[in-house]
Design an enzyme around this catalytic site. Structure first.
Site, mmCIF file in Angstrom:
data_model
loop_
_atom_site.group_PDB
_atom_site.id
_atom_site.type_symbol
_atom_site.label_atom_id
_atom_site.label_comp_id
_atom_site.label_asym_id
_atom_site.label_seq_id
_atom_site.Cartn_x
_atom_site.Cartn_y
_atom_site.Cartn_z
ATOM 1 N N CYS A 56 45.512 45.058 -17.055
ATOM 2 C CA CYS A 56 45.542 44.992 -15.675
ATOM 3 C C CYS A 56 46.786 44.635 -15.270
ATOM 4 C CB CYS A 56 44.335 44.050 -15.237
ATOM 5 S SG CYS A 56 44.636 42.417 -16.133
ATOM 6 N N HIS A 58 0.948 -1.074 0.123
ATOM 7 C CA HIS A 58 -0.060 -0.054 -0.074
ATOM 8 C C HIS A 58 0.797 1.366 -0.038
ATOM 9 C CE1 HIS A 58 -2.980 2.902 1.080
ATOM 10 N NE2 HIS A 58 -3.870 2.036 0.757
ATOM 11 N N ASP A 68 -7.610 -2.568 3.556
ATOM 12 C CA ASP A 68 -6.224 -1.939 3.938
ATOM 13 C C ASP A 68 -6.423 -1.615 5.388
ATOM 14 O OD1 ASP A 68 -8.083 -0.058 3.651
ATOM 15 O OD2 ASP A 68 -7.347 1.308 2.498
#
Length: 902
Positions: free
Chosen positions: A707, A106, A142
């Site tokens: 840079c 289940h 169930d």
């Protein structure tokens, strides 16, 4: 143990196979009758093994067991009934017959959510925990005693499918087999089910799945995901029934802008946005739906809803319908677990793998002669309906009709016709900024306006980040293999090479770069960078690590290198395309998506690059480009909660501010390449001619807008005057002029504000007592030209000895012959540490000085020699993190440790 298996589907088939592997004798299999002539997988598997298979359409009538059915079952002599996925009502005469009784699976943690729609209700109720139960069957179906339960965490966006595929299916199979093992060993418990917490919700059917809008957003989200994919949560809107799928509450950074969708009963109208349908609960919180099914059954992206209503889908001819059914049969052969291939069937969600993509492409090519079809087409159209539409468009020759529309600015120059996009690039489209705001980008050669460029606003940043996030989490970029990702980057590099003259010309026009240098370095190194990182894509690897074992068990620990997510990249104006490439190539190779902010004064090569990403097939949203101001766009990227990394090249002052914003926003990862004042030490034992040549390059390369430019030269006393004399001679030979002229050495400075700073810088040097040997002034001609400049007699305390000019200004200081340690101390007496250089023939001196210099790069008897394979980045206040080389990948990856016990 003799077992009767009563059930169906792949779940039942897997349980059956595992039970046989465990050594049990399956005496009979009871499954459902064939559907449309197709047998159930459980029955097919049992028939292969010669196990008796029974396909009773029913076991009882009007509550009474059918005697013939019961007699057939009893003749098998089963000792246990295993019901792994049973949808039929089995009478108690069968349930109670075996000596061990019957066990059944289940999909919920009984007693909560009893009933046939247990998975749905787990999600609808917003449960944080889910799982499954194996219980002893009884006449309550169930309500029987519990044998075994296993639980899992419910994720916020789980659907019935994801929960089933991730946990309930694989772990449920193991659970059934474990339960049988416990029964065989005599260890199976029988725990009475408590009544406390039991629920009895009804079965979810289409008619009962209508959305109730008088709920908070989270409840609506739970209702939609709890009914996804079956039966589908729906509402009425626009005169038809709309079914919503793929809902999420993860709407951080999402701006609900788009076309309103009125929904009767809803607290507010929905909004169809570029990323999906935004819905509102009665608490004014948002949820997002990605897919909508129309009343005719067609599934469309929610973002295409109003397009969908216009019926953009092609009507197929009779011949095309025949082709579509042949392709449907191919899908069925490749996807055996799918009972029916519908328009909404997703190829990959149905279990297809990469090998199946190849098989599908080859099968379709055989069906459709001369059809050009690639693996990527399958990834781009994953549902059957979309795939058929794609095939039909290709067969009709209409597949080119959806290319991105670009509003170019055209200029004829350098014997070329430049075609330059000038709008924002978001989600694979060139679009205007919010409020249609623009600004002028200026040609530094003559000060003229090149064109109007869209000026991104904060809301545009949010849109771009949303597009990048969606591309990362839901798009093709995250699904394709690393090798395929590399192929796309190779394709992009090839396109950049094909357009290299155009790109170099745009660099000259927009940034003042000397064309020949732009061709070799600005563009040439950009191409090399993408090729280099394309090769890394499928070589990003983790490792296995020996750790202490958890005796008597053992452990396996491994690491995974994963992409970070959405990255923001902020690039400077000195190398507009190259700096973009240095960061973006590594970022994309690692699997991230990106929002790029080019410098406001040099946006045009970035936007041309965006166009090339489309031509290369980079998926939409992976690359987004936003020209605009740093205070607006850069700040919002730093603050944005969905941006996980910032890569920045620029000033130290701005870098500190970005780092603070990244920390306060979401502690995002940061890499910073900041200011420099790189020392170049020239010893008397050098090759003087080479030192002069490379010393010139160290300062005047790219107009000094570099840079790693040598910000200060230390020249040993005994060669100082000779060095200066030779430098001045060389400076006077330099041709200052139009950057597009092939014999130009020195073009204009990047923009007017920078030119003014250089003039002020030189004025301050003179005021402090340095000797201006040559230059120091603006060139008297149109544009932003500045004379190559040389200062001598520069003392350590002077402004120009400590601060970066970022221009063509050579700063020369003396040092005493042989005083190596003193000159090292002076060279290191700066908070910057980006690069440095040494010229000497003495290998011992070279090694000693290079060891002592505090800089991320040390050049020995050369300068500016960077390479895509060599890591680049600074120390101290020049930043941290690396561009280029394998080390750059680490800036765009995160390391996950995974430990197994076995």
């Amino acid at each position: 143990m003799k077992i009767a298996v009563i059930g169906q589907s792949l779940f039942g088939q897997e349980v059956y196979c595992h039970l046989r592997k465990e050594g049990h004798e399956v005496v009979g299999v009871f499954t459902v009758p064939d559907k449309d002539g197709k047998a159930d997988p459980l029955g097919l598997e049992a028939e292969k093994d010669g196990v008796p298979v029974f396909k009773f359409p029913r076991w009882r009538v009007k509550g009474q067991a059918l005697p013939d059915v019961v007699a057939t079952y009893q003749a098998l002599g089963a000792e246990l009934n295993v019901l792994p996925f049973c949808s039929q009502f089995i009478p108690m005469e069968v349930i109670s017959a075996p000596r061990h009784g019957s066990i059944i699976y289940h999909p919920s943690l009984l007693p909560r959510h009893r009933g046939a729609s247990a998975i749905n209700w787990t999600l609808i109720h917003g449960d944080k925990k889910g799982g499954f139960t194996i219980f002893w069957a009884d006449d309550g179906l169930d309500t029987g005693d519990l044998l075994l339960q296993k639980e899992c965490e419910i994720l916020p966006d789980d659907t019935v499918s994801t929960l089933y595929n991730r946990f309930l299916f694989p772990e449920g199979i193991k659970g059934m087999v474990q339960a049988v093992r416990l029964i065989a060993e005599g260890k199976a418990p029988r725990l009475p089910q408590p009544e406390e917490g039991a629920t009895y919700e009804g079965i979810q059917k289409k008619e009962t799945a209508k959305i109730n809008w008088e709920q908070p957003a989270e409840a609506i989200h739970n209702w939609i995901r709890g009914n996804d994919k079956v039966p589908g949560a729906w509402t009425e809107a626009c005169g038809q029934k709309l079914t919503f799928f793929n809902s999420t509450l993860n709407t951080a950074g999402l701006v609900p802008e788009g076309e309103d969708l009125p929904i009767p009963g809803a607290h507010r109208p929905g909004v169809v946005t570029k990323v999906g349908l935004v819905l509102f609960g009665n608490d004014d919180r948002m949820l997002l739906v990605k897919n909508i099914q129309l009343e005719d059954g067609k599934m469309i992206p929610a973002s295409h809803f109003f397009k969908g209503l216009d019926s953009n889908a092609l009507e197929l001819t009779e011949e095309e319908l025949v082709m579509a059914e042949a392709v449907r049969s191919a899908w069925k052969r490749i996807l055996p677990s799918v009972l029916e291939v519908e328009d909404s069937t997703d190829f990959f969600k149905s279990g297809a793998a990469s090998v199946d993509v190849v098989r599908l492409v080859e099968e379709v090519k055989e069906l459709c002669d001369e059809l050009e079809l690639e693996n990527e087409d399958v990834y781009m159209a994953t549902t059957f309906g979309d795939f058929i539409q794609l095939l039909v468009r290709k067969l009709r020759g209409d597949d080119k009709g959806h290319e991105c529309i670009i509003d170019y600015v055209e200029k004829a120059m350098n014997k070329l016709t430049l075609r330059m996009p000038h709008q924002l690039f978001i989600g694979g489209m060139f679009v205007d900024a919010e409020g249609a705001k623009t600004y002028e980008t200026i040609n530094p050669t003559d000060g003229s306006v090149i064109c109007q460029v869209s000026l991104a606003q904060v809301s545009d940043v949010d849109k771009a980040v949303t597009a990048a996030k969606d591309a990362f989490e839901n798009g093709l970029w995250g699904r394709i293999s690393a090798r395929d990702r590399g192929q796309l980057l190779y394709r992009l590099a090839d396109l950049m090479e094909q357009h290299q003259e155009e790109l170099a010309t745009i660099e000259a026009l927009d940034a003042g770069a000397v064309y020949t240098l732009a061709l070799k370095t600005h563009v040439g190194m950009s191409i090399q960078t993408f090729r280099y990182f394309a090769g890394w894509c499928d070589k990003i690897q983790g490792s296995t690590i020996p750790i202490n074992h958890a005796r008597p068990n053992r452990n396996l620990t491994l690491t995974r290198k994963e992409p970070i997510g959405v990255c923001g990249i902020v690039i400077p104006w000195n190398y507009p395309l190259m700096m973009l490439s240095w960061k973006t190539a590594a970022c994309l190779a690692a699997g991230n998506t990106v929002v790029i902010k080019p410098a406001q004064v040099t946006p045009l090569t970035a936007l041309k690059f965006a166009e090339l990403t489309l031509k290369a097939g980079i998926p939409k949203g992976v690359v987004n480009i936003l020209p605009g101001s740093g205070s607006l766009v850069g700040q919002r990227l730093s603050d944005h909660p969905d941006v996980r990394k910032i890569g920045f090249t620029g000033s130290t002052e701005v870098g500190k501010h970005i780092m603070k914003s990244c920390a306060l926003s979401n502690v995002k990862k940061v890499s910073l390449e900041l200011g420099g004042k790189s020392p170049l030490i020239i010893f008397a034992d050098c090759d003087l001619s080479k030192a002069v040549q490379m010393g010139m390059s160290s300062v005047f390369f790219n107009k000094g807008e570099n840079c790693i430019a040598a910000g200060r030269l230390f020249v040993e006393d005994s060669i100082h005057d000779q060095f200066v004399q030779k430098v001045v001679e060389e400076v006077r030979k330099m041709k200052i002029g139009n950057p597009l002229d092939r014999d130009t050495n020195h073009g204009p400075q990047n923009h007017q504000a920078h030119l003014r700073k250089l003039v002020e810088y030189c004025q301050r040097g003179v005021e402090e007592g340095a000797t201006l040997v040559c230059g120091g002034s603006q060139v008297p001609r149109p544009g932003f030209f500045f004379e190559p400049t040389v200062f001598t007699d520069v003392e350590d305390h002077m402004f120009i000895a400590k601060e970066e000019s970022f221009g063509p200004i050579m700063i020369i200081s003396r040092f005493a012959d042989g005083d190596v340690d003193t000159v090292l101390s002076r060279a290191n007496a700066t908070e910057f540490g980006l690069a440095s250089g040494i010229f000497t023939r003495d290998i011992n001196k070279a090694l000693y000085v290079s060891d002592k210099l505090e800089a991320g790069t040390v050049f020995v008897n050369t300068y500016n020699k960077t390479d895509v394979a060599a890591p680049f980045g600074g120390f101290k206040q020049s930043g941290f993190g690396k561009d280029l080389g394998e080390a750059a990948l680490n800036e765009y990856l995160r390391v996950k440790t995974v430990t197994f016990e076995y």
